[in-house]
Scaffold this active site. Structure first.
Site, short mmCIF file in Angstrom:
data_model
loop_
_atom_site.label_atom_id
_atom_site.label_comp_id
_atom_site.label_asym_id
_atom_site.label_seq_id
_atom_site.Cartn_x
_atom_site.Cartn_y
_atom_site.Cartn_z
N CYS A 51 0.79 -1.13 0.09
CA CYS A 51 -0.07 0.03 0.08
C CYS A 51 0.94 1.19 0.14
CB CYS A 51 -0.87 -0.06 1.27
SG CYS A 51 -2.00 1.34 1.22
N CYS A 55 0.25 5.09 6.97
CA CYS A 55 -0.34 4.80 8.29
C CYS A 55 0.69 4.08 9.17
CB CYS A 55 -1.68 3.96 7.92
SG CYS A 55 -2.61 4.38 6.70
N CYS A 58 0.56 0.44 10.35
CA CYS A 58 0.02 -0.72 9.41
C CYS A 58 1.08 -1.62 8.74
CB CYS A 58 -0.96 -0.20 8.33
SG CYS A 58 -1.72 -1.34 7.26
N CYS A 95 -16.55 -9.45 5.25
CA CYS A 95 -15.67 -8.12 5.15
C CYS A 95 -14.57 -8.36 4.23
CB CYS A 95 -15.28 -7.42 6.37
SG CYS A 95 -16.85 -7.53 7.82
N CYS A 126 -19.62 -6.38 3.61
CA CYS A 126 -18.82 -5.17 3.70
C CYS A 126 -17.51 -5.30 3.26
CB CYS A 126 -18.44 -5.11 5.25
SG CYS A 126 -17.73 -3.82 5.81
N CYS A 186 -19.26 1.83 8.81
CA CYS A 186 -18.55 1.09 9.98
C CYS A 186 -17.35 2.04 10.20
CB CYS A 186 -18.12 -0.30 9.40
SG CYS A 186 -16.93 -1.11 10.42
N ARG A 258 -17.83 -2.92 18.11
CA ARG A 258 -17.13 -3.89 17.85
C ARG A 258 -15.64 -4.13 18.60
NH1 ARG A 258 -16.62 -4.38 12.41
NH2 ARG A 258 -18.61 -4.87 12.55
N1 SAM Z 1 -6.81 0.46 3.11
C1 SAM Z 1 -7.78 0.69 3.60
C2 SAM Z 1 -7.94 1.74 4.44
O1 SAM Z 1 -7.01 2.18 5.08
O2 SAM Z 1 -8.95 2.47 4.67
C3 SAM Z 1 -8.67 -0.40 4.26
C4 SAM Z 1 -7.67 -1.29 5.16
S1 SAM Z 1 -7.14 -0.78 6.52
C5 SAM Z 1 -6.09 -2.09 6.94
C6 SAM Z 1 -8.56 -0.69 7.50
C7 SAM Z 1 -8.29 -0.35 9.00
O3 SAM Z 1 -7.53 -1.49 9.86
C8 SAM Z 1 -7.44 0.93 9.53
O4 SAM Z 1 -8.11 1.95 9.29
C9 SAM Z 1 -6.88 0.52 10.87
O5 SAM Z 1 -7.97 1.17 11.73
C10 SAM Z 1 -6.81 -0.85 10.96
N2 SAM Z 1 -5.71 -1.35 11.25
C11 SAM Z 1 -4.51 -1.67 10.47
N3 SAM Z 1 -3.50 -1.88 11.17
C12 SAM Z 1 -3.74 -2.09 12.29
C13 SAM Z 1 -3.02 -2.58 13.55
N4 SAM Z 1 -1.67 -2.82 13.36
N5 SAM Z 1 -3.69 -2.41 14.55
C14 SAM Z 1 -5.17 -2.30 14.76
N6 SAM Z 1 -5.70 -1.84 13.81
C15 SAM Z 1 -4.95 -1.75 12.47
FE1 SF4 Z 2 -2.63 1.39 3.34
FE2 SF4 Z 2 -2.66 0.09 5.76
FE3 SF4 Z 2 -3.19 2.64 5.64
FE4 SF4 Z 2 -5.04 0.87 4.99
S1 SF4 Z 2 -4.39 1.36 6.68
S2 SF4 Z 2 -4.55 2.79 3.69
S3 SF4 Z 2 -3.76 -0.70 3.95
S4 SF4 Z 2 -1.22 1.63 5.01
#
Ligand code: SAM
Ligand code: SF4
Ligand code: DTB
Length: 325
Positions: A51, A55, A58, A95, A126, A186, A258
């Site tokens: 990606c 973030c 992530c 989902c 979802c 959500c 949740r």
């Molecule tokens: N890429 C898309 C986005 O960011 O909207 C969808 C997938 S993203 C992985 C969905 C959510 O997963 C993020 O907004 C975050 O809240 C959660 N998430 C990702 N990594 C995480 C982690 N290490 N611990 C807890 N929640 C996490």
């Molecule tokens: Fe990409 Fe992870 Fe951020 Fe979703 S949460 S936009 S998968 S870096």
């Protein structure tokens, strides 16, 4: 129903004696739900890793050196196989998550097809695919999507410490586009990222000031994945996590709250306290997107001990909201 919560009021809830907070959460929970039912959603990462976003929490960001490999979009047949297994194990919602900044081109068309097929299996669908335009939201709705997941992640102040490649406003715009199409929202966030109580209160205030509230509010405990900038953070005190669930329950009484990421390492007692605080939904199945979760068998055993039943599919979530409005 209230939509005018201030950050200060919500901070006040966080500061209540624990037993008083739990009592208020129970009152809100029982006025709106069967307190012994929990909704089960199963996640599948249909497009993993690589990606472009940054973030900091992530494991799927291409900027960090984690064990997650970048994969192509899964084939529809494999996705349907996973959906069938999820249904057989008792999940009411499937989902699909993609590690995208936003959906594009042919890949988006393929995801629309997957959504149509999940709907044909009589499951709630979802998706979480990143930012959406109004046109993309319309196409998702037309394909039959019930819920779109897009998290705020934290409060507007702390946000800039976590993500630089998309703004808080971008997130609110996507949520507006989802809502405008009449899909259920959500939307929640992550705790344990080094934020203060005020930041947590600020995040809940953002959610609880939405009218209508998000139908589903995932509260994630940060999963500290090796290779991400957050791998070395201190653990959040469990009671702070439970308090966050209780405050979400009190301020958004008719939403499904949740108990989301981080459950794999939670004890049964910790999870039971989260249910007592008003959590009434979980991710169900041994994997979240790239990290582990409780096995379905563990969950079945815990539900049995606690007398919890999986919630049947909810046809019209908004009708129940009217009763206690
Ligand atoms: N890429 C898309 C986005 O960011 O909207 C969808 C997938 S993203 C992985 C969905 C959510 O997963 C993020 O907004 C975050 O809240 C959660 N998430 C990702 N990594 C995480 C982690 N290490 N611990 C807890 N929640 C996490
Ligand atoms: Fe990409 Fe992870 Fe951020 Fe979703 S949460 S936009 S998968 S870096
Ligand atoms: C949400 O709030 N939590 C889920 C779901 N929405 C998409 C994702 C949790 C991801 C945890 C880290 C991982 O497994 O990659």
């Amino acid at each position: 129903m209230r939509y005018d919560w201030t950050v200060e009021e919500i901070e006040g809830l966080f500061e209540l004696p624990f037993n008083d907070l739990m009592f208020r959460a129970q009152q809100a929970h029982r006025a709106n739900f069967d307190a012994n039912e929990v909704q089960l959603s199963t996640l599948l990462s249909i497009k993993t890793g690589g990606c472009p976003e940054d973030c900091k929490y992530c494991p799927q960001s291409s900027r960090y050196n984690t064990d997650v490999e970048s994969e192509l979009l899964m084939k529809k047949d494999e996705v349907m196989k996973a959906a069938r297994i999820a249904r057989e194990k008792g999940a009411s919602r499937f989902c699909m998550g993609a590690a995208w900044r936003e959906p594009k081109g042919r890949a988006f068309e393929l995801v629309l097809d997957m959504i149509r097929e999940v709907k044909a299996m009589d499951m709630e669908a979802c998706a979480t695919l990143g930012m959406l335009t109004a046109e993309q939201a319309a196409k998702l709705k037309e394909a039959g999507l019930d819920y779109y997941n897009h998290n705020l992640d934290t409060d507007p102040e702390y946000y800039k410490e976590i993500i630089s490649t998309r703004s808080y406003e971008d997130r609110l715009d996507t949520l507006k586009n989802v809502r405008a199409e009449g899909m259920s929202v959500c939307c929640g966030g992550i705790v344990g990222m080094g934020e203060t109580v005020r930041n947590r209160a600020g995040m809940i205030a953002q959610l609880a000031r939405m009218n209508p509230h998000p139908e589903s509010v995932p509260i994630n405990m940060l999963v500290k994945v090796e290779g991400t900038p957050m791998q070395e953070l201190d653990d959040l005190d469990n009671f702070e996590f439970i308090r966050t669930i209780a405050v979400a329950r009190i301020t958004m009484p008719s939403s499904h709250v949740r108990l989301s990421a981080g459950r794999e390492v939670m004890s049964e007692e910790m999870q039971a306290l989260c249910f007592l605080a008003g959590a009434n939904s979980v991710f169900y199945g041994e994997k979240l997107l790239t990290t582990g979760n409780q096995d379905a068998e563990n969950d079945q055993a815990l539900f049995k001990k606690l007398g919890i039943r999986p919630e049947e599919r909810v046809e019209v979530p908004s009708s129940r909201r009217m009763v206690n409005a």
